[in-house]
Design an enzyme around this catalytic site. Structure first.
Site, PDB file in Angstrom:
ATOM      1  N   GLU A 170      42.146  47.462  56.956  1.00 25.07           N
ATOM      2  CA  GLU A 170      42.069  46.945  55.590  1.00 25.07           C
ATOM      3  C   GLU A 170      41.302  47.939  54.741  1.00 25.07           C
ATOM      4  OE1 GLU A 170      40.774  42.973  54.668  1.00 25.07           O
ATOM      5  OE2 GLU A 170      41.369  42.268  56.640  1.00 25.07           O
ATOM      6  N   GLU A 227      41.075  35.539  45.222  1.00 22.60           N
ATOM      7  CA  GLU A 227      41.285  36.990  45.283  1.00 22.60           C
ATOM      8  C   GLU A 227      42.318  37.509  44.295  1.00 22.60           C
ATOM      9  OE1 GLU A 227      41.730  37.678  49.515  1.00 22.60           O
ATOM     10  OE2 GLU A 227      39.555  37.828  49.729  1.00 22.60           O
ATOM     11  N   LYS A 228      42.551  36.744  43.205  1.00 26.71           N
ATOM     12  CA  LYS A 228      43.614  37.177  42.287  1.00 26.71           C
ATOM     13  C   LYS A 228      43.239  38.441  41.523  1.00 26.71           C
ATOM     14  CE  LYS A 228      42.607  33.516  38.894  1.00 26.71           C
ATOM     15  NZ  LYS A 228      41.479  32.926  39.666  1.00 26.71           N
ATOM     16  N   PHE A 229      41.936  38.788  41.492  1.00 25.21           N
ATOM     17  CA  PHE A 229      41.572  40.045  40.823  1.00 25.21           C
ATOM     18  C   PHE A 229      41.187  41.143  41.814  1.00 25.21           C
ATOM     19  CE2 PHE A 229      40.701  36.765  37.489  1.00 25.21           C
ATOM     20  CZ  PHE A 229      41.907  37.010  36.820  1.00 25.21           C
ATOM     21  N   HIS A 230      41.622  40.958  43.044  1.00 28.85           N
ATOM     22  CA  HIS A 230      41.474  42.021  44.059  1.00 28.85           C
ATOM     23  C   HIS A 230      42.690  42.911  43.920  1.00 28.85           C
ATOM     24  CE1 HIS A 230      41.197  43.958  47.973  1.00 28.85           C
ATOM     25  NE2 HIS A 230      40.045  43.357  48.212  1.00 28.85           N
ATOM     26  N   ASN A 265      40.208  36.864  62.471  1.00 32.85           N
ATOM     27  CA  ASN A 265      39.959  37.843  61.410  1.00 32.85           C
ATOM     28  C   ASN A 265      38.468  38.003  61.214  1.00 32.85           C
ATOM     29  OD1 ASN A 265      41.355  39.456  59.220  1.00 32.85           O
ATOM     30  ND2 ASN A 265      39.853  38.338  57.996  1.00 32.85           N
ATOM     31  N   GLU A 266      37.994  39.233  61.347  1.00 31.46           N
ATOM     32  CA  GLU A 266      36.568  39.526  61.092  1.00 31.46           C
ATOM     33  C   GLU A 266      35.679  38.400  61.609  1.00 31.46           C
ATOM     34  OE1 GLU A 266      36.627  40.181  56.892  1.00 31.46           O
ATOM     35  OE2 GLU A 266      37.576  42.117  57.093  1.00 31.46           O
ATOM     36  N   ARG A 275      37.550  29.311  54.216  1.00 30.92           N
ATOM     37  CA  ARG A 275      38.142  29.857  55.438  1.00 30.92           C
ATOM     38  C   ARG A 275      37.047  30.046  56.473  1.00 30.92           C
ATOM     39  NH1 ARG A 275      39.440  36.196  53.908  1.00 30.92           N
ATOM     40  NH2 ARG A 275      37.700  36.497  52.504  1.00 30.92           N
ATOM     41  N   TRP A 329      34.813  41.173  45.168  1.00 34.37           N
ATOM     42  CA  TRP A 329      33.640  40.438  45.667  1.00 34.37           C
ATOM     43  C   TRP A 329      32.303  41.132  45.422  1.00 34.37           C
ATOM     44  CZ3 TRP A 329      32.210  44.056  49.154  1.00 34.37           C
ATOM     45  CH2 TRP A 329      33.218  44.749  49.853  1.00 34.37           C
TER      46      TRP A 329
HETATM   47  C1  GAL Z   1      38.425  41.322  54.058  1.00 33.52           C
HETATM   48  C2  GAL Z   1      39.182  40.101  54.571  1.00 33.52           C
HETATM   49  C3  GAL Z   1      40.433  39.870  53.738  1.00 33.52           C
HETATM   50  C4  GAL Z   1      40.133  39.916  52.276  1.00 33.52           C
HETATM   51  C5  GAL Z   1      39.439  41.215  51.936  1.00 33.52           C
HETATM   52  C6  GAL Z   1      39.102  41.348  50.476  1.00 33.52           C
HETATM   53  O1  GAL Z   1      37.126  41.411  54.580  1.00 33.52           O
HETATM   54  O2  GAL Z   1      39.559  40.285  55.910  1.00 33.52           O
HETATM   55  O3  GAL Z   1      40.993  38.623  54.097  1.00 33.52           O
HETATM   56  O4  GAL Z   1      39.333  38.830  51.928  1.00 33.52           O
HETATM   57  O5  GAL Z   1      38.241  41.315  52.683  1.00 33.52           O
HETATM   58  O6  GAL Z   1      38.478  42.590  50.222  1.00 33.52           O
END
Ligand code: GAL
Length: 671
Positions: free
Chosen positions: A305, A353-356, A149-150, A111, A313
């Site tokens: 968020e 991100e399946k384990f977020h 986004n960011e 991305r 991560w």
């Molecule tokens: C943010 C991002 C999201 C997602 C999230 C995971 O910084 O905007 O898309 O990746 O982190 O913690």
């Protein structure tokens, strides 16, 4: 700055029904209503699903998402989808791909893989944003725009031919002649002078260091490039939907962009906030981040968020223990957040991100996280009266991006110098004593504060000397530290001794400085001239060796060849005082020193300090709200100020000494 107040306390999360299919969307609506969700952030990364090739648009699925949300009374924080580019674009227009400092391409497949200066990316993204804006401008679900986004988070800089040319033109416009640029940047050093504009290179991989002024200007230039990307989108959104508020999410501890410059472009500040939930995280970390976000516009902001529990991560991703999501959300509100949005609504089944964590974990609604979210969502409506109220602070800390950049990239005196750590060294002890702090830009009016602290103000830009002198002469207290007043706005050292333009107000000069190895400490020996602070304290990282003019010494160094020389000074200037802290003292000194300095100015803590219990006040013209948060994993007793309070969360009246359970917050309206 015009004040913007949201119409609702929003509660919800990033929502990607396009990953799950229709049946799941029906189930999501049931669960969202059950949890009290009233907003969903959608369409942030879905350009690839909206435009499968340059001539085909497939908006039908997004229509259905928008319609379903509206039918269920849920609003949309609608993304402009420009944060991720579709595959065909990289294939057809490779110029959109960014290049890193080694000259290597970032390929398609993740991305944010775009060059902010690519005319093609800008053209295609504007086309997309206009289509989205026109299509949904009157849609009942639309309540705010989420631009990109960011921005610049993942690709901080681009070194493509397009960007290099643009940088050369930017410099040409700014400096007129190469000779002028050579002089302003000091490019005679190592014979780096340029004679033609196309000889100028951005700071790519080089054999050794490059000009620090080049680095500084490159960062200023890149900040402007990303602002142009946001501005392109914002202009379209303002034209098509003049009444829909616009935001783009920022990041704390992210120093590539100068968010103070961005604040005016958007209606409200929003932030992605992910402090590490390990038990040793200082609760001041999030408090500083929130104070910073509030300070960007000097207004409430939005926690756009947060993680419901763990992220995916970090090297090791710790869960938020029971109650911590709620506690940290109320901490956000105490410091000015007017809404609570989470990344993400439903846990992904596939991909990175399946384990977020998610509001709805893989196991579904029968889970601790979903239950905690539901409890939290249900109590939010009782807090609506807090919306738009302000946080009052008598103390401000100056944060300046140019300083952040330069102190960290300047070779020497020590690579251990970290800008935010030095801000924390002042913010944390104030936080621990419940003294609320604003974070302000260097050019903000100081007159409303009693104490202004500018740690590590290495670069002093035009106008700052005058505003500090005015502030102090009118009675304010100013504190600055070692390695301040060293260079001008072009990173050029002030001649005649540091702290350069701040020498008069501080009444001293720095003759020498010494950086200390991590295992070597000096000490700060108080000489009893500062009331209520006595004894000996730790000093580390750095020692300035001072020559005093009108300043008076309050503490001396305890060792080394400069033993007995001043380490802490004060100078009376007009009706006020200017303190110079010539080293980095430990936390115990900071607590005592700042308590004394604040007390001298009549700055009182919101609540007497209890270890890890935080108190902040928000107020509006009708009411005062006292937020008290127990960051301990065990119960505590706290004595409230002498008044009667109504707890908005439990709807009960309280006064005197109250018991707070482990990680319990209370939000108390003063009766
Ligand atoms: C943010 C991002 C999201 C997602 C999230 C995971 O910084 O905007 O898309 O990746 O982190 O913690």
């Amino acid at each position: 700055m015009k004040k913007f107040v949201l119409s609702n306390i929003y509660f919800g999360g990033d929502y990607t029904p396009e990953h799950f299919g229709k049946e799941v969307m029906e189930e999501d609506m049931r669960l969202m209503k059950k949890a009290g969700v009233n907003i969903a952030t959608i369409n942030v990364f879905s350009w690839g699903q909206l435009q499968p090739d340059e001539d085909t648009w497939t908006f039908e699925w997004l229509d259905e998402v928008m319609n379903t949300l509206a039918k269920n009374g849920i609003s949309a924080d609608l993304g402009t989808a420009t944060a991720s580019t579709p595959a065909w674009m990289a294939k057809k227009y490779p110029e959109i791909l960014p290049i890193d400092k080694n000259g290597l391409l970032f390929y398609h497949g993740s991305r944010q893989t775009f060059n902010p200066n690519s005319p093609k990316y800008r053209e295609l993204s504007k086309k997309l944003v206009r289509k989205i804006a026109e299509r949904y401008k009157d849609h009942p679900a639309l309540c705010m725009w989420h631009v990109n986004n960011e921005l610049s988070h993942l690709v901080n800089y681009d070194f493509s031919e397009i960007t290099i040319k643009k940088f050369q033109n930017w410099c040409k416009e700014k400096y007129g002649t190469c000779e002028n640029l050579n002089n302003k940047w000091g490019l005679h050093f190592w014979g780096n002078n340029i004679y033609q504009w196309d000889e100028l290179m951005p700071p790519m991989r080089t054999a050794h260091q490059v000009s620090t002024t080049l680095l500084l200007e490159w960062k200023r230039f890149t900040n402007e490039c990303y602002m142009e990307v946001a501005r392109d989108e914002i202009a379209i959104l303002r034209e098509v939907t003049p009444n829909v508020p616009i935001t783009t999410n920022f990041l704390y501890e992210f120093k590539t962009l100068d968010y103070f410059a961005w604040a005016d472009m958007i209606d409200f500040i929003s932030v992605s906030s992910f402090p590490d939930p390990k038990t040793t995280t200082h609760p001041g970390e999030a408090a500083l981040s929130h104070d910073f976000m509030r300070g960007l516009k000097d207004q409430p902001f939005v926690l756009l968020e947060q993680a419901p529990s763990q992220v995916n991560w970090r090297k090791v991703n710790v869960n938020k223990k029971p109650g911590v999501m709620r506690l940290w959300s109320y901490q956000g509100m105490a410091h000015g957040s007017d809404s609570f949005m989470f990344y993400q609504w439903r846990a992904s089944v596939q991909g990175s991100e399946k384990f977020h964590s998610a509001i709805v974990p893989h196991i579904g609604e029968n889970s601790r996280v979903f239950k905690e979210m539901t409890q939290f969502g249900r109590e939010l409506p009782s807090l609506k009266e807090v919306l738009g109220s302000d946080v009052q602070a008598d103390v401000a800390i100056v944060l300046d991006y140019n300083n952040w950049w330069t102190v960290e990239f300047t070779p020497g005196p020590t690579a251990l110098l970290k800008y935010l750590e030095n801000l924390q060294a002042y913010h944390y002890p104030l936080f621990e004593q419940n003294i609320t702090t604003d974070i302000i830009s260097y050019d903000r009016d100081m007159s409303k504060y009693k104490v202004v602290i500018a740690p590590l103000l290495y670069m002093v830009k035009p106008g700052f000397k005058e505003s500090v002198e005015k502030f102090v002469s009118e009675g304010g207290t100013f504190i600055t530290t070692f390695f301040s007043g060293v260079v001008d706005e072009m990173d050029r050292v002030f001649q005649g001794g540091f702290p350069g333009p701040l020498s008069d107000v501080l009444g001293l000069k720095v003759e020498e400085f010494e950086a200390m190895k991590p295992y070597i400490n000096n000490s700060l020996v108080m000489n009893d001239k500062l009331p209520n602070v006595s004894g000996q304290f730790e000093s580390r990282l750095w020692c300035d060796i001072l020559q005093l003019g009108t300043a008076q010494s309050l503490a001396e160094y305890g060792s080394d060849f400069f033993k007995g020389t001043p380490a802490l000074t004060v100078n009376n200037f007009g009706k006020g005082k200017a303190y110079y802290v010539a080293t980095l003292p430990g936390n115990e000194f900071m607590r005592q020193f700042l308590r004394q300095v604040c007390a001298e100015k009549g700055v009182k803590p919101v609540l007497e300090a209890t270890e890890k219990v935080e108190a902040v006040v928000r107020s509006n013209k009708d009411n005062e709200y006292l937020f008290v948060m127990n960051h301990n994993y065990e119960p505590v007793e706290v004595t409230l100020p002498d008044a009667e309070y109504f707890d908005l969360l439990t709807q009960t009246t309280m006064k005197g000494t109250i018991r707070l359970d482990a990680v319990q917050p209370v939000v108390l309206r003063k009766n």
